[in-house]
Design a protein around this motif. Structure first.
Motif, PDB file in Angstrom:
ATOM      1  N   SER A   1      -7.565  31.874  -5.056  1.00 32.13           N
ATOM      2  CA  SER A   1      -8.474  31.050  -5.795  1.00 32.13           C
ATOM      3  C   SER A   1      -9.712  30.720  -5.420  1.00 32.13           C
ATOM      4  O   SER A   1      -9.764  30.720  -4.306  1.00 32.13           O
ATOM      5  N   SER A   2     -10.584  30.651  -6.391  1.00 29.79           N
ATOM      6  CA  SER A   2     -12.133  30.287  -6.334  1.00 29.79           C
ATOM      7  C   SER A   2     -13.137  29.527  -5.913  1.00 29.79           C
ATOM      8  O   SER A   2     -13.406  28.924  -4.688  1.00 29.79           O
ATOM      9  N   THR A   3     -11.687  27.711  -5.433  1.00 31.95           N
ATOM     10  CA  THR A   3     -11.721  26.713  -5.119  1.00 31.95           C
ATOM     11  C   THR A   3     -11.784  26.804  -3.078  1.00 31.95           C
ATOM     12  O   THR A   3     -12.454  26.625  -2.355  1.00 31.95           O
TER      13      THR A   3
ATOM     14  N   ARG B   1     -14.469  28.870  -2.735  1.00 30.31           N
ATOM     15  CA  ARG B   1     -15.626  28.201  -1.422  1.00 30.31           C
ATOM     16  C   ARG B   1     -15.569  27.522  -0.290  1.00 30.31           C
ATOM     17  O   ARG B   1     -16.284  27.500   0.271  1.00 30.31           O
ATOM     18  N   THR B   2     -14.114  26.439  -0.527  1.00 30.84           N
ATOM     19  CA  THR B   2     -13.762  25.953   1.019  1.00 30.84           C
ATOM     20  C   THR B   2     -14.065  26.672   2.341  1.00 30.84           C
ATOM     21  O   THR B   2     -15.041  26.670   3.086  1.00 30.84           O
TER      22      THR B   2
ATOM     23  N   THR C   1     -20.063  22.257  -2.515  1.00 27.39           N
ATOM     24  CA  THR C   1     -20.251  22.114  -4.074  1.00 27.39           C
ATOM     25  C   THR C   1     -20.952  23.478  -4.271  1.00 27.39           C
ATOM     26  O   THR C   1     -21.671  23.721  -3.389  1.00 27.39           O
TER      27      THR C   1
ATOM     28  N   GLY D   1     -11.461  25.207 -16.820  1.00 28.27           N
ATOM     29  CA  GLY D   1     -11.032  25.409 -15.413  1.00 28.27           C
ATOM     30  C   GLY D   1     -11.859  25.710 -14.633  1.00 28.27           C
ATOM     31  O   GLY D   1     -12.080  25.096 -13.109  1.00 28.27           O
ATOM     32  N   LEU D   2     -12.250  26.650 -14.801  1.00 24.74           N
ATOM     33  CA  LEU D   2     -13.621  27.831 -13.812  1.00 24.74           C
ATOM     34  C   LEU D   2     -14.369  26.414 -13.488  1.00 24.74           C
ATOM     35  O   LEU D   2     -15.860  26.218 -12.924  1.00 24.74           O
TER      36      LEU D   2
ATOM     37  N   SER E   1     -15.459  23.536 -14.290  1.00 22.42           N
ATOM     38  CA  SER E   1     -15.550  22.072 -14.783  1.00 22.42           C
ATOM     39  C   SER E   1     -15.892  22.142 -12.856  1.00 22.42           C
ATOM     40  O   SER E   1     -16.039  21.075 -12.398  1.00 22.42           O
ATOM     41  N   THR E   2     -15.835  23.222 -12.284  1.00 20.14           N
ATOM     42  CA  THR E   2     -15.936  23.035 -10.942  1.00 20.14           C
ATOM     43  C   THR E   2     -16.956  23.238 -10.341  1.00 20.14           C
ATOM     44  O   THR E   2     -16.862  23.126  -8.845  1.00 20.14           O
ATOM     45  N   LEU E   3     -17.915  23.682 -10.575  1.00 22.51           N
ATOM     46  CA  LEU E   3     -19.539  23.981 -10.580  1.00 22.51           C
ATOM     47  C   LEU E   3     -20.028  23.646 -11.780  1.00 22.51           C
ATOM     48  O   LEU E   3     -20.054  22.950 -12.658  1.00 22.51           O
TER      49      LEU E   3
END
Length: 592
Positions: free
Chosen positions: A163-165, A168-169, A219, A235-236, A238-240
């Motif tokens: 996943s993208s999140t 990023r983590t 972030t 969904g994507l 909203s995370t950036l």
């Protein structure tokens, strides 16, 4: 109506700007290998269509710098009365500036188009580098195409494998460990990987031109034309934080005070360094960590590559079987097949495959002397007939939903000279050498390069391009950072890397040949690796001097062709099966 040549118009700009010269790279703000038409200033100015080069325009002369792949091509595309040619690497721009221009000469450059490492090299030449605040081509390129606004799509986690999140983590943790507050991401393929998106700004390059800032807390702010993002899921988004692409440098200036930005010296535009440092920030020069991590494919990505190569292999076999019938039949009828007809038919075979999206690069369909230009592209002007008295080279690939392919085959359809057979056999032995080499994990590409040149070196021959490159996962056909080439490359090879092996030989004005397979690096035993072919296409052996192949080389070819035959036989058309069986028939292994 434009009344002066592009070169003269640019020289008029030099006078107006009180410059002695100006640097025109084949580059955009992201250092893309393929430029959108809006950004391809070098082609508009010179006519050169290759993927690497730059020009230096002075008030009374002009030079164009290209690498070894384009030494022949540049002379056929560029007016040699206007430009002189220099080698991009062996006779670099900084050498010319230092040796040929008076100290203090004012040389203009666009800071968004120059990376810091190049800026540093040019700063030592004795010339005065003058930052151009405005794009000088805006005033002289009357019919300049608009900037690209291709739609962006999601890359499902079922294909990307992570996943993208989560990505990023992982990356943010590395940014924090390095002591940076922000990672400035300027390479579109790194952004595509990080966000699990693919774009369409440049044909055959599924990336979106954009920038991003990833903070050490994970972030992310994405600087992109919002019109491109209409099809992305909420969904994507909203995370950036979404910002316009032209607000990237102002935002960096706004955040810079007291902060440290991680920038890649080889890819970040020097304009970004200026923005950070002039606003009270500091720069940490290091490779973008995404580049190295992205090159290590996960199991889902690797499975996608393998599947896409089965699909592409079936398309290749259908094409080669058709070609084997069409070339002699058309020649006998006095209406020989042409380069353009061949590449159009090959595309049609690919379009029949499930999951095919588009080509992964412009096909090289080259016969005879055209193949001596290793990155030649056929046109109505240069389109040769494919006959039975020389080599036909085809280098092509596909973008599939689950992978990217790249392969080259060199074919002949009639008798060849002893010299042609000798050269082809040497290239084949170069190709085989890396497949039969086991190497320690952590070996770097330049340490293997000579192994894939030795058979040609034994003949006093060589080729002026790398042996291989990385390949993206439904991304760029040339992916950083690993390379197999003479030039030092500090990035170790390890399991999960995807590369090509593609030695060749080119005899100017006569013929060219190359054999290329895409490979994955796998562990062969603890602490050691080897290359395993992803490409599943028969290697043409009819132009080989078989008595020059070792027993090991013959056995490798037999094992490879058995794998190709067993994998592809159920996937190819009924008309192609007899050809596939013949093309993969085992050699009668001879011990010399």
């Amino acid at each position: 109506m434009q009344t002066t040549t592009p070169l003269q118009a640019l020289r008029d700009q030099l006078v107006a700007l009180e410059l002695d010269g100006i640097i025109i790279p084949r580059a955009d703000a992201h250092q893309s290998e393929d430029c959108a038409p809006h950004d391809d200033k070098l082609k508009w100015l010179t006519g050169f269509s290759g993927s690497a080069g730059m020009a230096l325009v002075l008030r009374d002369s002009a030079l164009i710098f290209v690498d070894g792949r384009y030494q022949v091509q540049v002379r056929s595309e560029v007016d040699m009365h206007e430009f002189s040619v220099r080698h991009l690497h062996n006779e670099p721009l900084e050498q010319y500036l230092a040796q040929s221009l008076p100290a203090g000469s004012r040389i203009g450059f666009e800071p968004l188009l120059m990376v810091n490492s190049q800026y540093q090299a040019l700063s030592t030449t004795g010339c005065t580098l003058v930052t151009l605040e405005q794009d000088p081509f805006n005033a002289i390129w009357a019919d300049r195409p608009a900037p690209p606004r291709g739609a962006i799509r999601e890359m499902p986690v079922t294909i990307s494998g992570e996943s993208s999140t989560d990505k990023r983590t992982r990356i943010a943790r590395l940014v924090a460990q390095k002591g940076a507050d922000y990672l400035a991401i300027t390479q579109p393929d790194n952004i595509a990987w990080l966000l699990n998106i693919r774009g369409s700004d440049i044909a055959m390059n599924p990336v979106a031109q954009s920038f991003a800032l990833l903070a050490s807390d994970g972030t992310l702010e994405w600087f992109v034309d919002p019109q491109k993002c209409a099809g992305l899921p909420a969904g994507l988004m909203s995370t950036l934080t979404l910002s316009s692409d032209d607000s990237f440098l102002p935002r960096c200036r706004q955040l810079a005070q007291g902060k440290q930005f991680l920038l890649d010296s080889n890819f970040a535009p020097v304009a970004l360094r200026f923005a950070v440092e002039q606003s009270g920030g500091t720069v940490l020069w290091d490779a973008d960590p995404i580049t190295f991590i992205k090159a290590h494919k996960n199991e889902v990505e690797l499975a996608g590559y393998r599947e896409s190569h089965q699909q592409d292999g079936a398309a290749w076999v259908n094409f080669l079987a058709w070609l084997s019938r069409e070339v002699p039949a058309r020649a006998a009828a006095g209406n020989p097949l042409t380069e353009l007809e061949a590449q159009q038919k090959q595309l049609a075979f690919r379009q029949q495959q499930p999951g095919f999206i588009e080509q992964s690069f412009s096909t090289i369909s080259a016969f005879g002397s055209n193949a001596a230009m290793c990155h030649y592209h056929s046109s109505e002007k240069t389109n040769k007939a494919i006959t039975r008295d020389n080599f036909y080279l085809n280098d092509s690939g596909g973008q599939y939903q689950n992978g990217t392919t790249d392969a080259t085959r060199t074919l002949s359809f009639g008798p060849l000279s002893q010299q042609q057979r000798q050269h082809y056999t040497a290239v084949l032995k170069c190709f085989l050498s890396l497949f039969m080499t086991q190497f320690p994990a952590g070996t770097m590409g330049h340490q293997l390069d000579a192994l894939a040149r030795r058979p040609l070196w034994d003949l006093g021959l060589d080729f002026d391009h790398g042996v291989g490159h990385g390949v993206g996962h439904q991304l760029l056909i040339h992916e950083q950072p690993q390379r197999l080439a003479k030039k030092y490359n500090p990035w170790p090879l390890s399991p999960g890397n995807i590369m090509t092996i593609e030695p060749g030989y080119y005899l100017a004005d006569q013929y060219g040949m190359r054999i290329e397979n895409q490979v994955e690096v796998v562990e062969s035993q603890p602490g050691f690796c080897r290359f395993v072919s992803l490409t599943l296409i028969p290697v043409s052996l009819q132009q080989v001097e078989h008595n020059q192949l070792t027993e090991q080389e013959q056995r490798w070819l037999n094992e490879y062709h058995q794998r190709v035959r067993e994998t592809l036989l159920p996937l190819v058309s009924s008309e192609s099966r007899a050809w596939l069986l013949e093309a993969t028939a085992p050699l009668n292994v001879q011990v010399h």
